[in-house]
Design a protein around this motif. Structure first.
Motif, PDB file in Angstrom:
ATOM      1  N   GLY A 151       1.386   3.935   5.293  1.00  9.48           N
ATOM      2  CA  GLY A 151       1.394   2.814   4.346  1.00  9.48           C
ATOM      3  C   GLY A 151       1.491   1.464   5.042  1.00  9.48           C
TER       4      GLY A 151
ATOM      5  N   HIS B  43      -3.647   5.967   6.599  1.00  8.77           N
ATOM      6  CA  HIS B  43      -2.762   6.594   5.594  1.00  8.77           C
ATOM      7  C   HIS B  43      -1.285   6.473   5.942  1.00  8.77           C
TER       8      HIS B  43
ATOM      9  N   ASP C 275      -1.797   0.803   6.928  1.00  5.82           N
ATOM     10  CA  ASP C 275      -2.828   0.462   5.932  1.00  5.82           C
ATOM     11  C   ASP C 275      -2.606  -0.978   5.450  1.00  5.82           C
TER      12      ASP C 275
ATOM     13  N   ASP D 233       0.853  -1.190   0.000  1.00  2.32           N
ATOM     14  CA  ASP D 233       0.000   0.000   0.000  1.00  2.32           C
ATOM     15  C   ASP D 233       0.893   1.246   0.000  1.00  2.32           C
ATOM     16  N   PHE D 234       1.125   1.793  -1.189  1.00  2.00           N
ATOM     17  CA  PHE D 234       2.016   2.949  -1.317  1.00  2.00           C
ATOM     18  C   PHE D 234       1.393   4.205  -0.734  1.00  2.00           C
ATOM     19  N   GLU D 235       2.247   5.065  -0.186  1.00  2.00           N
ATOM     20  CA  GLU D 235       1.846   6.454   0.071  1.00  2.00           C
ATOM     21  C   GLU D 235       2.624   7.308  -0.917  1.00  2.00           C
TER      22      GLU D 235
HETATM   23 MG    MG Z   1      -2.320   3.939   2.348  1.00  2.00          MG
END
Ligand code: MG
Ligand code: AMP
Length: 337
Positions: free
Chosen positions: A283, A281, A286, A122-124
């Motif tokens: 990463g 948020h 998440d 899950d990239f930020e």
């Molecule tokens: Mg995220």
């Protein structure tokens, strides 16, 4: 707010024909219709008597009240959390699994190949309030959470921050949203160096070589947008190992039969009776929470399968009729030049 991950076009890919559809406009019917272990012929022949038994059990479950479902699940020592539809699905999956494995034990089932590990990513990325349409997102956090599909546990994790090069200064909005500070990205490496360590991490765990694995994301954007753009900005080729993945929103919608409007991370957790753990948020947090949803779905009998892929820079849907294929063995990124 995570609708930003869904407003994109997906191409359907099935025996070479491609049709453009709106990704978020409907529940895609192509996933989860195939049983986990098939005691019958591989090409969708459900004439085996076990399917009649499963269908009868499903009819019975459909008529049960919420209290009856909870009581039955408790008696079977299964999880009793979640809304009524989730409990129904869990009970149906339990009976289906039981009946199919009885059938398999009687010797009329081929073995099914599946992933040993699922790797949640899950990239930020850099962002601004309301992200202007010409805004170039750059990845600023690369997290991975590894799920062992046999023991049904999160067994490992990876996290590195990434220094953005095009817009090195994070907006106040981005810092507030992600919790990632200017200092963290200033002290981080640029994307190609981080990707190199990601590859090493995956190789050390023999993923794609000794073990079958698949990448899993929350929505299509992590790969089709964030990674795709970042590779172009970093002048490296899009990595082969990230060319197909499981979009958990699609799998969840198809498995629990809910519309795509109910597949936001927070809604999926809530409907499963789970609470977000950590900081939204971030990463890594998440990824852990997406991993918890994936684990619950596996426990409920869902066979999470690759359902999206990138081909020639385009996002495509992988139909459930496609063979279960894992992600490719990771290799160091190649330069575009
Ligand atoms: Mg995220
Ligand atoms: P998420 O996985 O939901 O944390 O989102 C991934 C990335 O999408 C974030 O790092 C931001 O770059 C972008 N993003 C998420 N939510 C928003 C928002 N409300 N406004 C602008 N960008 C966002």
């Amino acid at each position: 707010m995570d609708e930003h991950k869904e407003n994109i076009l997906v191409k359907m890919s099935n025996t070479g024909e491609e049709e453009t559809v709106k990704a978020c406009s409907r529940v895609c019917p192509e996933v989860e219709s195939v049983p986990q272990v098939s005691p019958s012929q591989p090409n969708g022949d459900y004439s085996h008597p076990v399917y009649k038994e499963i269908s009868l059990a499903n009819g019975h479950i459909n008529r049960m009240s919420k209290d009856e479902l909870r009581f039955k699940l408790a008696a079977l020592q299964l999880d009793t959390r979640g809304v009524k539809d989730v409990m129904k699905k869990r009970l149906k999956s339990h009976y289906k699994k039981q009946k199919l494995s009885q059938s398999a034990a009687e010797g009329d089932s081929p073995t099914d190949t599946y992933y040993d590990y699922i790797c949640v990513v899950d990239f930020e990325a850099t962002c601004e309030e309301d992200n202007p349409s010409d805004f170039h997102h750059e990845i600023i956090e690369f997290p991975m959470v590894l799920i062992n599909t046999h023991t049904l546990e999160i067994v490992d994790s990876f996290q590195e921050y990434v220094k953005p090069e095009l817009n090195p200064q994070l907006s106040d909005f981005c810092v507030k949203l992600t919790g990632i500070t200017q200092k963290l990205v200033d002290e981080a490496d640029t994307f190609p160096a981080v990707l190199q360590r990601v590859v090493t991490w995956l190789q050390e765990r023999e993923l794609g070589t000794k073990y079958k694995y698949a990448i899993l994301t929350d929505g299509a954007w992590d790969m089709s947008k964030f990674l795709n753009i970042q590779c172009k900005l970093s002048r490296i080729r899009y990595p082969q190992f990230a060319k197909k993945w499981i979009n958990i929103r699609k799998s969840y919608g198809n498995f629990y039969k809910v519309p795509r409007t109910q597949t936001k991370l927070s809604t999926m957790l809530e409907k499963l009776g789970l609470k977000y753990e950590g900081r939204p948020h971030s990463g890594l947090d998440d990824s852990r929470n997406i991993g918890r949803i994936a684990l619950r779905m596996l426990q409920d009998g869902c066979q999470l399968r690759v359902n999206e892929r990138m081909h020639a820079g385009q996002l495509l849907t992988v139909p459930s009729s496609a063979p279960v294929e894992g992600s490719a063995a990771p290799h160091p990124p190649r330069s575009r030049d």
